[in-house]
Design a protein around this motif. Sequence first.
Motif, PDB file in Angstrom:
ATOM      1  N   ALA A 129       0.926  -1.235  -0.133  1.00 14.38           N
ATOM      2  CA  ALA A 129       0.044  -0.024  -0.022  1.00 14.38           C
ATOM      3  C   ALA A 129       0.729   1.285  -0.242  1.00 14.38           C
ATOM      4  O   ALA A 129       0.644   2.223  -0.901  1.00 14.38           O
ATOM      5  N   PRO A 130       1.916   1.377   0.936  1.00 12.81           N
ATOM      6  CA  PRO A 130       2.616   2.518   0.667  1.00 12.81           C
ATOM      7  C   PRO A 130       3.561   2.671  -0.576  1.00 12.81           C
ATOM      8  O   PRO A 130       3.524   3.962  -0.867  1.00 12.81           O
ATOM      9  N   ILE A 131       4.038   1.726  -0.907  1.00 19.75           N
ATOM     10  CA  ILE A 131       4.797   1.611  -2.034  1.00 19.75           C
ATOM     11  C   ILE A 131       4.149   2.240  -3.233  1.00 19.75           C
ATOM     12  O   ILE A 131       4.219   3.141  -4.006  1.00 19.75           O
ATOM     13  N   ARG A 132       2.718   1.697  -3.498  1.00 23.10           N
ATOM     14  CA  ARG A 132       1.657   2.093  -4.677  1.00 23.10           C
ATOM     15  C   ARG A 132       1.510   3.460  -4.328  1.00 23.10           C
ATOM     16  O   ARG A 132       1.491   4.319  -5.410  1.00 23.10           O
ATOM     17  N   ASN A 133       1.125   4.042  -2.995  1.00 21.60           N
ATOM     18  CA  ASN A 133       0.791   5.355  -2.854  1.00 21.60           C
ATOM     19  C   ASN A 133       1.856   6.206  -3.207  1.00 21.60           C
ATOM     20  O   ASN A 133       1.920   7.414  -3.816  1.00 21.60           O
ATOM     21  N   ALA A 134       3.233   5.887  -2.663  1.00 21.84           N
ATOM     22  CA  ALA A 134       4.582   6.605  -3.028  1.00 21.84           C
ATOM     23  C   ALA A 134       4.590   6.891  -4.438  1.00 21.84           C
ATOM     24  O   ALA A 134       5.146   7.796  -4.859  1.00 21.84           O
TER      25      ALA A 134
END
Length: 751
Positions: A371-376
């Motif tokens: 999730a944070p990777i995709r958001n980033a």
Amino acid sequence: MAMPLTGLLESDANAPQERANILIVDDLPEKLLVFETILADLGQNLVIVRSGSEALREVLRREFAVILMDVNMPGIDGLETARLIRGYRRSAHTPIIFVTAYADELQTSQGYSLGAVDYILSPVIPDVLRSKVRVFVDLYNMQQRLRQQALERIAIARAEAAQRAAEEGTRRSIFLAQAGRELADSLDADVGMRRLLALLVPRFAPRALLWLRDTGRGHERVLRCEAPALEGEAPLYFEGRDDVLSEVLYGSTRDTLEALTGSGARPDEESPSRLTLPRRDTGHGVVLPLITGERVLGGLLLCDPHRPPDWPTLEELANRAAIALENARLYGALQAEIVERRQAEANLLEASRRKDEFLAMLSHELRNPLAPIRNAVEVMRQVGAGADPRLTQAVSVTDRQVKHLTRLVDELLDVARISQGKIVLKTETVDLRDLVTQGLEPVQPLMAAQQQTLMVKMPDGPVWIRGDGARLIQVVTNLLHNAAKYTGPQGRIELSLEINEQGIDLRVRDNGRGIEPELLPHVFDLFEQGPRGLDRNQGGLGVGLTLVQRLVQLHQGTVAARSEGPAQGSEFHVHLPPQLVEEDHAAVPLPVAGTTASSGWAEGHSAQPARDCRVLVVDDNRDAADSMAVFLELAGFETGVELDGPDAIRRCTAERPRVVLLDIGLPGLDGYEVARRIRSLPEMNDALLIALTGYGQLDDRRRAHEAGFDVHLVKPADPDAVVELIEEWRQRDQRDQREGLPDGGVAAVSS
């Protein structure tokens, strides 16, 4: 051929049993007529033939009292015919009378040597011929009567013997039936052994000993049963199978041997089947084996100085005893096996429960970092788009790999859910052509990168079926993805869709590396892949085709793989049954993949205009929370971040955010309880609650809805889809407020 006398001879079936058969052999018809006339008064069956070969055939067919034969005949003469007749067992002693016009000494001697009983010169004297033939007929009838009497005496003797045997068999059957009931009445081996000895003593012997090898407990067991003790010392001889004698008498320990035969017993040095026992006279011993299959369970020793053994009864009793003891052993083993099996089943249930828990945790733990990777990635795409081509390329690479990893996680979890029966199809009427088109889109970037050619052939009109559209799109995507992986650069892939009377056929062909013959039967097995090089350029977990097979099976269809071998390409054929095809319907349109607002956001170079909406992001993963908040700020929303449930509740009370993105897997106070407490706040009753979690099973979605969530999103959620969802809700909320409606809530949604 035979010539029976008309009016005098009848068929064999109707002829009286006391009539004898007389064979007349002559090649001259006039002589045959004379013989027939002379012998007709005897009242017997006259069989007339004209050659030696016909005479031989008749001899084979029936038995004759006497044979009247001419010596001189064409072909086989009378002497040669007589020699051949004597060669048959039935006619070896049949009297033969030769009829001839002359008879010299040599011919007469030869005829008598062949078994002739008389010579008659022709022309014959009727009374002489009739008298001689009558003598042999009477002799034959007398022999038949004596034979019948002998047979009757034999039959009587046999009947008496059978009656005695039947009576003895009845007594034996009654005893064995009683013994069988007593032996089978208990499945305890010790009880069965004592009952067996009680049946033997004193009925069959004054002393009976039972030796049973108990291999399960590792020691021998001996039981004795005897009449009043006998004194003195004398040899006792044993009968039985040599291997059992050796096993029972000498294969056991000295203590066992003495327990079997009494104290002071010692083996005889001269005879291996002889023991010296403390007895007054010489007795007779019987050793009976207790055998099941090829295994000796033990032995029965009977010491009887007077009576010979009743072998049939004893052997049958030993067989039944062996069966009963083996049943007792098997019952004990079965009870132990049942206990072990129940324990194993309990262990399997516990292992299955732990596996389910592990898969649920795996879903959460694998999706949380995504999730944070995709958001980033989305933040970098918006902030740095156009700044540096290398940055743009790096963002694209990262985005593709995140999507690839997400797809692998989803496939693995889908297979696990199907195996556990936790996937239920959401059937509706859909156009299969649209599903194929949507299934193509996720694979097109991979094909474009390898410069592969895709040829699609589909019907001109719609192909309506009843099925789960999302799952059928998965089938198409996985088959094309598999073809693209195993087809080299500039390869060719063909997809065809056909509808016919047998149903619907979807085929995906490629000219790639093909499938090895040994791999072809297992290509749909979980985690099964062909050999790969060290570069692992095909990647994957080997679950894509497994998922295809199980999803097709859920639609009552079949999928098959075909390949001519390595470098010969491959073909996958999906067949859906005709009962899924729909002619008249009201089709439910499906959303077309790739039509969300993600493309618009990805092309932006700066933050969007401010939106009148405050969003609170709650996630114990700081990277996931911060990256989602940054992306929402770039989209124009006012955002806040909290890392646990209590702080989120306090902030909702103080600031009243309109939207809350809430992680379910929070420490301490989980997301379900946080959602219930937020909903209990009067100022948050009409807010939009979005569950953002790594738990995506049906039960998780149900619990989220019951806790008060409006939307359930599975990590890693597409940030653009989140923005689009919030914006749609915000616009509806504003419209409802203008129209005076109580709130602008949305229906519960799962993604």
